[in-house]
Enzyme design. Structure first.
Site, PDB file in Angstrom:
ATOM      1  N   ALA A  70       0.799  -1.257   0.114  1.00 20.12           N
ATOM      2  CA  ALA A  70       0.041  -0.052  -0.179  1.00 20.12           C
ATOM      3  C   ALA A  70       0.856   1.139  -0.173  1.00 20.12           C
ATOM      4  O   ALA A  70       2.185   1.213   0.224  1.00 20.12           O
ATOM      5  CB  ALA A  70      -0.974   0.188   1.421  1.00 20.12           C
ATOM      6  N   ASP A  71       0.363   2.322  -0.591  1.00 22.10           N
ATOM      7  CA  ASP A  71       0.955   3.526  -0.339  1.00 22.10           C
ATOM      8  C   ASP A  71      -0.184   4.657   0.019  1.00 22.10           C
ATOM      9  O   ASP A  71      -1.173   4.855  -0.844  1.00 22.10           O
ATOM     10  CB  ASP A  71       1.665   3.939  -1.959  1.00 22.10           C
ATOM     11  CG  ASP A  71       2.834   5.128  -1.614  1.00 22.10           C
ATOM     12  OD1 ASP A  71       3.816   4.764  -1.054  1.00 22.10           O
ATOM     13  OD2 ASP A  71       2.262   6.252  -1.686  1.00 22.10           O
TER      14      ASP A  71
END
Length: 194
Positions: A70-71
């Site tokens: 994830a970012d």
């Protein structure tokens, strides 16, 4: 046989969040640099960075592991606010966000290693800051919490004081849209968090 789950993230917040649920997972950090241009399309940027991290780690796997990456980025007036490099940058970011709404976007990618099974998606939460005095901002910065945080704050810590309201997933602002992630994991990968 249960598939091994890999969290491709060094974020203590994502690790802690995923640890609350009914899955065993290992952490393997990605080596890709997080390159963000202020004027890139935010949703695409978040999803692209998440995919690059997941892809990087899945290339090192061989047994159908489920890799999650994830970012999280903060967007204000169509501009991506990254992680501040120093107290001055943090002060400027928080002053800009004071009394206004901004958007927190977490792109996430899930890849089943060695297959073409992959899903890339995002979640978005709108966050409204209360009006902050420069004294409040300086006191918040002195906590050191702004370090390594997109937008210079952590909603789950002292930063909760800065926030007037949110619309959308709280956990998305922390760094992992857990409800949406659960839907995708179960539907496409047969993995349940509960």
């Amino acid at each position: 046989m249960k598939k091994r789950i890999i969290l491709a993230s060094g974020s203590p917040r994502r690790k802690e969040l995923l640890s609350k649920f009914n899955i065993d997972f290992d952490i393997v950090q990605s080596d890709i640099p997080e390159l963000v241009n202020d004027f890139d399309e935010p949703k695409q940027t978040a999803m692209s960075l998440a995919f690059q991290k997941a892809n990087d780690v899945s290339q090192k796997m061989a047994n159908g592991e489920i890799v999650i990456a994830a970012d999280t980025i903060v967007v204000f007036k169509d501009k991506i606010l990254g992680k501040p490099r120093n107290e001055n940058e943090a002060f400027n970011m928080l002053s800009e966000l004071s009394g206004k709404t901004h958007s927190v976007i977490t792109g996430f990618a899930i890849i089943e290693a060695g297959t073409y099974n992959k899903i890339i998606d995002y979640a978005e939460t709108i966050v409204k800051f209360k009006d902050l005095t420069s004294g409040q901002i300086k006191r918040y910065i002195k906590t050191g919490e702004y370090l390594d945080k997109a937008g210079a704050y952590a909603i789950q810590g002292f930063g909760s004081i800065l926030v007037e309201w949110i619309k959308g997933s709280y956990w998305n602002v922390v760094g992992l849209p857990i409800s949406k992630l659960d839907n995708v994991l179960e539907k496409y990968f047969g993995v349940r968090l509960l």
